[in-house]
Write a protein that holds these residues in place. Structure first.
Motif, PDB file in Angstrom:
ATOM      1  N   ALA A  28       0.833  -1.203   0.000  1.00 56.41           N
ATOM      2  CA  ALA A  28       0.000   0.000   0.000  1.00 56.41           C
ATOM      3  C   ALA A  28       0.866   1.251   0.000  1.00 56.41           C
ATOM      4  CB  ALA A  28      -0.919  -0.006   1.217  1.00 56.41           C
ATOM      5  N   ALA A  29       2.010   1.196   0.697  1.00 55.66           N
ATOM      6  CA  ALA A  29       2.907   2.350   0.762  1.00 55.66           C
ATOM      7  C   ALA A  29       3.424   2.725  -0.620  1.00 55.66           C
ATOM      8  CB  ALA A  29       4.071   2.049   1.705  1.00 55.66           C
ATOM      9  N   THR A  35       0.089   8.706  -4.935  1.00 56.03           N
ATOM     10  CA  THR A  35      -0.961   9.649  -4.538  1.00 56.03           C
ATOM     11  C   THR A  35      -0.342  10.943  -4.021  1.00 56.03           C
ATOM     12  OG1 THR A  35      -2.478   7.852  -3.959  1.00 56.03           O
ATOM     13  CG2 THR A  35      -2.919   9.997  -2.983  1.00 56.03           C
ATOM     14  N   LEU A  36       0.690  10.838  -3.203  1.00 63.58           N
ATOM     15  CA  LEU A  36       1.369  12.028  -2.683  1.00 63.58           C
ATOM     16  C   LEU A  36       1.980  12.838  -3.816  1.00 63.58           C
ATOM     17  CD1 LEU A  36       3.169  10.624   0.503  1.00 63.58           C
ATOM     18  CD2 LEU A  36       1.062  11.964   0.396  1.00 63.58           C
ATOM     19  N   GLN A  41       2.916  16.687  -3.012  1.00 61.10           N
ATOM     20  CA  GLN A  41       3.483  16.605  -1.672  1.00 61.10           C
ATOM     21  C   GLN A  41       4.861  15.948  -1.725  1.00 61.10           C
ATOM     22  OE1 GLN A  41       1.761  18.287   0.834  1.00 61.10           O
ATOM     23  NE2 GLN A  41       0.796  18.795  -1.124  1.00 61.10           N
ATOM     24  N   ARG A  42       5.785  16.456  -0.913  1.00 57.77           N
ATOM     25  CA  ARG A  42       7.169  15.991  -0.993  1.00 57.77           C
ATOM     26  C   ARG A  42       7.693  15.479   0.350  1.00 57.77           C
ATOM     27  NH1 ARG A  42      11.186  19.798  -3.229  1.00 57.77           N
ATOM     28  NH2 ARG A  42      10.155  21.465  -2.063  1.00 57.77           N
ATOM     29  N   MET A  43       6.767  15.084   1.215  1.00 58.25           N
ATOM     30  CA  MET A  43       7.179  14.502   2.497  1.00 58.25           C
ATOM     31  C   MET A  43       6.057  13.624   3.035  1.00 58.25           C
ATOM     32  SD  MET A  43       8.896  16.365   5.824  1.00 58.25           S
ATOM     33  CE  MET A  43       7.553  17.509   6.107  1.00 58.25           C
ATOM     34  N   TRP A  44       6.437  12.487   3.582  1.00 60.31           N
ATOM     35  CA  TRP A  44       5.463  11.582   4.216  1.00 60.31           C
ATOM     36  C   TRP A  44       5.947  11.321   5.628  1.00 60.31           C
ATOM     37  CZ3 TRP A  44       4.290   5.832   2.481  1.00 60.31           C
ATOM     38  CH2 TRP A  44       3.270   5.315   3.291  1.00 60.31           C
ATOM     39  N   GLU A 479      -6.420   2.399  -4.740  1.00 54.88           N
ATOM     40  CA  GLU A 479      -6.698   2.247  -6.174  1.00 54.88           C
ATOM     41  C   GLU A 479      -7.962   2.988  -6.600  1.00 54.88           C
ATOM     42  OE1 GLU A 479      -5.071  -1.852  -4.764  1.00 54.88           O
ATOM     43  OE2 GLU A 479      -6.311  -0.229  -3.981  1.00 54.88           O
ATOM     44  N   GLU A 480      -8.842   3.297  -5.640  1.00 56.40           N
ATOM     45  CA  GLU A 480     -10.115   3.950  -5.962  1.00 56.40           C
ATOM     46  C   GLU A 480     -10.047   5.475  -5.866  1.00 56.40           C
ATOM     47  OE1 GLU A 480     -12.767   0.257  -4.076  1.00 56.40           O
ATOM     48  OE2 GLU A 480     -12.669   2.196  -3.055  1.00 56.40           O
TER      49      GLU A 480
END
Length: 503
Positions: A28-29, A35-36, A41-44, A479-480
């Motif tokens: 999932a990661a 998605t990020l 977005q550039r940080m998790w 995925e959705e």
């Protein structure tokens, strides 16, 4: 440090995919990184990924300071012919469709699937795979050997390590050698799980770097009494009392966390070997790490055995300041963010600022004498956020806080000047709060994933135990997300605001 950027706080366990086993995983990661990237977005920011105690879902209740949680292994990526038995499929479906993570069920299902995959590896793996596994065990032996043995013994003994037979509890060599031999299969199964987890995580880190996304880990301040590190290094972790927090506005008697406390004088005498090793290990996994309970590296609030009240250790302010600086000189050998929330003495905050270590600015708490600070004036060496894993959602906060707090925010934050201080959380107000954080002078800006969508989901409520803690899931499978018009538009909007803010 890295350039001005924004990102998302999202627990790995909260992710959902079509192939997950009832909890977010490394597969999932990989998808979430896409998605990020689409949302600019550039940080998790993640919560700890360390191995946890099976009967405690908290990511801060760990078996030690090293390793990855096998719970996050992507079973669907393993080569075993049948990762889940036919009998397990109804329970798997129940875990996947549950609105909350059913940890006991997921642990049992995943452990059984991993054991089948381990047996498949033992009988089918080629020379290249077995060589790679052996090389991993050699390279990580400094922590892996002890953690594997501790885990095997804990399952066998079913009691804390200090209640084991004295030769094992005190780590006498003959007893350890006998246990290693007797528990060979259990130890190697654990080490294999660690190898698989690290191989999968390496793919995540490589993909994040390709996309220009920083992975920010979360380092708990200390380990538990019943942990591998406390067993291996009893001289570092004092067990004649419990670590906690001093009295404040929320707790008149202070907090008892049920954790040991550091002997920083011994740490210093050993050249901070354990802290340096932990830092080196974290740097292999993450680009950046959040150091939990930063004030604890200056002074620890400890309730000693047979004492009704806690005390600071060390009690002398000059000694606290010296320990803090020395500790953070070691910690800052890697790229870090200090969790400096709560009551922080002036000298500690001054030390962090002087060393250029980033601290937190939680917008709802960034006020002095009832006046909110303008985020445009936050220090550049800081990270601004709308909330943490321990706070209620931004929407819930706005709807339930006192009127004077909303009025003070409207008065003090430029992006809110034209908005009402009424409790209604309108889309326009939500957008203004997101903009205010993004426009802050802080180098980094993060948002709990659920705040981006104005959801009321909460990750954890401190001081409570129950199904509401550490079990939240995102509403849709990853995925959705692209196919849901509202989610897609929200992420596009969020991305445009991020770029407009120069992040």
């Amino acid at each position: 440090m890295y350039s001005r950027r924004s990102g998302v706080l999202m627990p790995l366990f909260s992710l959902r995919t079509k192939a997950d086993g009832g909890v977010g995983d490394f597969g999932a990661a990989l998808l979430f990184l896409d998605t990020l990237a689409k949302a600019k977005q550039r940080m998790w920011m993640l919560l700890p990924l360390l191995p946890t105690v099976p009967n405690d879902p908290s990511p801060y209740s760990t078996l030690g300071a090293f390793g990855l949680n096998p719970l996050f292994i992507d079973i669907s990526a393993l080569p075993a012919a049948l990762p889940h038995s036919h009998a397990a499929l109804p329970l798997l479906e129940e875990a996947k469709t549950s609105p909350h993570i059913l940890y006991a069920q997921v642990y049992k299902l995943k452990e059984a699937a991993l054991h089948r995959a381990w047996l498949y590896f033992c009988s089918h793996a080629g020379v290249e795979e077995k060589t790679a596994f052996s090389l991993f065990c050699q390279q990580q032996a400094s922590w892996l050997e002890d953690l594997a043995l501790f885990t095997a013994l804990a399952l066998e003994q079913k009691k804390p390590w200090w209640k084991w037979r004295a030769p094992l509890a005190t780590r006498q060599s003959p007893a350890l050698a006998e246990a290693r031999s007797r528990l060979w299969a259990q130890r190697h199964f654990f080490m294999w799980k660690q190898w698989v987890a690290h191989v999968q995580w390496a793919k995540i880190k490589a993909k994040a770097e390709t996309l220009g996304i920083l992975l920010c880990g979360d380092e708990p301040f200390i380990v538990a009494h019943n942990s591998c590190d406390a067993w291996v290094h009893p001289e570092l972790f004092l067990r004649n009392g419990n670590l906690g927090a001093p009295p404040d506005d929320f707790s008149s008697e202070g907090q008892d966390w049920g954790l040991p406390y550091f002997d920083f004088e011994v740490q210093q005498a050993t050249g901070y070997a354990w802290m340096r090793e932990r830092g080196r290990y974290a740097s292999l996994l993450f680009h950046l790490k959040r150091v939990d309970h930063a004030v604890g590296y200056f002074r620890q609030w400890v309730r000693l055995d047979n004492m009704a009240h806690g005390q600071f250790i060390p009690p002398e302010e000059d000694k606290q300041a010296r320990f803090g600086r020395q500790n953070f000189e070691v910690l800052s050998e890697g790229k870090i963010i200090a969790e400096d929330l709560g009551v922080i003495p002036h000298f500690a905050r001054h030390c962090l600022e002087e060393m250029g270590i980033l601290g937190y600015r939680v917008m709802r708490w960034a006020r002095y004498d009832g006046c909110y600070q303008n985020p445009h004036h936050y220090p550049e060496a800081s990270i601004v956020t709308t909330g943490t894993h321990d706070t209620e959602s931004l929407k819930t906060f706005w709807q339930t806080c006192q009127h004077w707090e909303r009025q003070a925010m409207v008065s003090g934050i430029p992006e809110l000047h034209h908005h009402s201080a009424a409790p209604e959380f309108s889309p326009a107000l939500h957008g203004a709060l997101i903009q205010a954080a993004l426009n802050a002078q802080s180098r980094y800006c993060t948002f709990p994933w659920f705040d981006i969508f104005a959801q009321e989901t909460r990750i954890n409520t401190p001081g409570t135990v129950g199904i509401h803690n550490w079990t939240c899931k995102m509403e849709h499978n990853i995925e959705e997300l692209e196919g849901d018009e509202n989610i897609r538009k929200t992420l596009e909007w969020f991305g445009m605001l991020t770029q407009a803010a120069g992040r």
